[in-house]
Design a protein around this motif. Sequence first.
Motif, PDB file in Angstrom:
ATOM      1  N   CYS A 191       0.857  -1.184   0.000  1.00  0.00           N
ATOM      2  CA  CYS A 191       0.000   0.000   0.000  1.00  0.00           C
ATOM      3  C   CYS A 191       0.889   1.228   0.000  1.00  0.00           C
ATOM      4  CB  CYS A 191      -0.957  -0.003   1.199  1.00  0.00           C
ATOM      5  SG  CYS A 191      -0.115   0.186   2.798  1.00  0.00           S
ATOM      6  N   ARG A 192       0.301   2.390   0.135  1.00  0.00           N
ATOM      7  CA  ARG A 192       1.090   3.625   0.064  1.00  0.00           C
ATOM      8  C   ARG A 192       2.114   3.716   1.187  1.00  0.00           C
ATOM      9  NH1 ARG A 192      -2.613   8.823   1.282  1.00  0.00           N
ATOM     10  NH2 ARG A 192      -0.631   9.822   0.812  1.00  0.00           N
ATOM     11  N   TYR A 193       1.893   2.997   2.280  1.00  0.00           N
ATOM     12  CA  TYR A 193       2.799   3.048   3.414  1.00  0.00           C
ATOM     13  C   TYR A 193       3.840   1.935   3.391  1.00  0.00           C
ATOM     14  CZ  TYR A 193      -1.039   5.951   5.077  1.00  0.00           C
ATOM     15  OH  TYR A 193      -2.008   6.925   5.190  1.00  0.00           O
TER      16      TYR A 193
ATOM     17  N   ALA B 188       6.533   0.452   6.679  1.00  0.00           N
ATOM     18  CA  ALA B 188       5.622   0.616   7.819  1.00  0.00           C
ATOM     19  C   ALA B 188       5.637   2.059   8.325  1.00  0.00           C
ATOM     20  CB  ALA B 188       5.972  -0.362   8.933  1.00  0.00           C
ATOM     21  N   SER B 189       5.485   3.006   7.410  1.00  0.00           N
ATOM     22  CA  SER B 189       5.616   4.418   7.779  1.00  0.00           C
ATOM     23  C   SER B 189       4.279   5.066   8.143  1.00  0.00           C
ATOM     24  CB  SER B 189       6.245   5.195   6.622  1.00  0.00           C
ATOM     25  OG  SER B 189       5.401   5.180   5.487  1.00  0.00           O
ATOM     26  N   TYR B 190       3.242   4.277   8.355  1.00  0.00           N
ATOM     27  CA  TYR B 190       1.955   4.819   8.764  1.00  0.00           C
ATOM     28  C   TYR B 190       2.120   5.540  10.107  1.00  0.00           C
ATOM     29  CZ  TYR B 190      -2.968   4.917  10.114  1.00  0.00           C
ATOM     30  OH  TYR B 190      -4.222   5.320  10.500  1.00  0.00           O
ATOM     31  N   PRO B 191       1.523   6.713  10.367  1.00  0.00           N
ATOM     32  CA  PRO B 191       0.589   7.410   9.478  1.00  0.00           C
ATOM     33  C   PRO B 191       1.241   8.501   8.624  1.00  0.00           C
ATOM     34  CG  PRO B 191       0.486   8.398  11.637  1.00  0.00           C
ATOM     35  CD  PRO B 191       1.518   7.303  11.729  1.00  0.00           C
ATOM     36  N   GLU B 192       2.595   8.663   8.714  1.00  0.00           N
ATOM     37  CA  GLU B 192       3.221   9.778   8.003  1.00  0.00           C
ATOM     38  C   GLU B 192       3.283   9.549   6.496  1.00  0.00           C
ATOM     39  OE1 GLU B 192       4.635   8.243  10.565  1.00  0.00           O
ATOM     40  OE2 GLU B 192       4.494   9.727  12.185  1.00  0.00           O
ATOM     41  N   GLY B 193       3.534   8.299   6.066  1.00  0.00           N
ATOM     42  CA  GLY B 193       3.662   8.012   4.651  1.00  0.00           C
ATOM     43  C   GLY B 193       4.947   8.550   4.047  1.00  0.00           C
ATOM     44  N   ASN B 194       5.986   8.725   4.874  1.00  0.00           N
ATOM     45  CA  ASN B 194       7.252   9.249   4.379  1.00  0.00           C
ATOM     46  C   ASN B 194       8.125   8.135   3.821  1.00  0.00           C
ATOM     47  OD1 ASN B 194       6.712  11.914   5.201  1.00  0.00           O
ATOM     48  ND2 ASN B 194       7.429  11.488   7.284  1.00  0.00           N
TER      49      ASN B 194
END
Length: 545
Positions: free
Chosen positions: A406-408, A432-438
């Motif tokens: 996914c996007r993260y 696993a960058s949720y919730p930043e999405g960086n």
Amino acid sequence: MPPIRNPILPGFNADPSILRVGDDYYIATSTFEWYPGVQIHHSTDLANWDLVVRPLNRKSQLDMRGAPDSCGVWAPCLTHDGEKFWLVYTYVTRKDGSFKDSHNYIVTAPSIEGPWSDPIHVNSSGFDPSLFHDVDDGRKWFVNMLWDHRRRPRAFAGIALQEFDPVAGKLVGPRKNIFKGTELDLVEGPHLYKRNGWYYLLTAEGGTAYQHACTLARARDIWGPYETHPQTHILTSKDAPFADLQRAGHGDVVDTPDGRTYLVHLTGRPVGQQRRCVLGRETAIQEAYWGEDDWLYIKDGPIPSLYVDVPGVQLLEPNYWAEQRYTFTDDLHKDLQWLRTPESSRIFSVADGVLSLIGRESIGSWFEQALVARRQTHFSYDAETVLDYYSPSDERQFAGLVAYYCRYNFFYLTVTADADGQREISILRSEASYPEGNLDTPTPDPIRIPNEGKVRLALSIRGGLDLQFFYALEGDQEQQQLQKIGPVFDASILSDECGGHQAHGSFTGAFVGVACSDLNGTALPAHFGSFTYRPVQHAADRYHV
């Protein structure tokens, strides 16, 4: 007749609904944000399955641009009333927080291949709908779970029943909450059946993680009251943490022509000490039987079995372990999908042996990204592609090979350019960058490559845990040998357990494919000559076959 090995639909194939019409069996599964919507597999023996159609395949049926990760098409139910096929499903536009915007639809078709109708909106009161055709009186009944946003954190209010008028194309008469579930809570995924004067209600409970279960109840009247099964949960792994098949739940029942009964259900196969289901939620099958008390029981249950007796003989070897080399002569192979948009011509084209991806928004966009990929169906595999032609002008244009959840959560080996237009190979990753999405930093140093020429990009995943990227350049034989780039990454983050919600919020599965972005907005295309997926029988795999 040797037993078959579960799962029967490996990789991301969640929320199975099974149907038999004559000697033909069909299973419909959820596709969430992947386009086209709903996968329908066919079998004549319950052992060997082939993808035959994705029925929601045009804009008038489905447009998911803007739908967040793990939203989109949920929990289809496939039935047949003796005249035509009926497919009901939920389209979800929001799932996080107190509210769930979930819209339930019906489409129909004279044959499984179609043509499938445009959808009829039925209701939006919850999700996981199904349609029950009562052969005794010809009436049709619509059931779905009810969502009550006031009851946080437990907003699963029960199972709603209402009659559906096929002529008027709408629900009629009263609506009643017929079953509020058990103490396990999170009641969803309802299916109704009728046998020996009893109405049976099969539901899913416990969420989609390790407490998942199939719960059975019955009543003499369709409106209830419903009493629960003596075992309460007829199928679950919640009390068996070391069973091969975990997260067992969300099931559906089918009878064979000779009177045997089976239940299909979703499941997961965790790997590693962190118990991550890197292949997503898969479809398994269990043999069942009707007891003298008119209750359904799972043979050797309620814990699901890895090996099950079915009428057919499983023919894995020539297909499951075969290398899949995708070429691009006429259209996309049926294994391949894309994300959200019905306007596929805006993100890719296939012609003359080339897949051309049109650079659109960033990797992980919820609106319009050019990404074409297939499910990961093996714990160990190699994948590679050849980027025939791509001429980026700066770092905002990039294309290449991606392992994607996914996007993260993704790993992306890209061909791009520096600010001066010099081509280079670079790794982008979001672990696993949720919730930043960086993007994660630091990234491995980019490798400068010639501004012209083909580039071969590859990756390997072993045991669902370790991912390594490779590349090679067009030129002499030595240059064409694959070379490692970057460190070994943790491939297990491409899983439900790392998709942004640790337990009950990420629903899809890992994909691998090719992608292209142009953040300058000039729609620069990238041209791919081939894409290969090569399963590997790795001795270290827990689920090695």
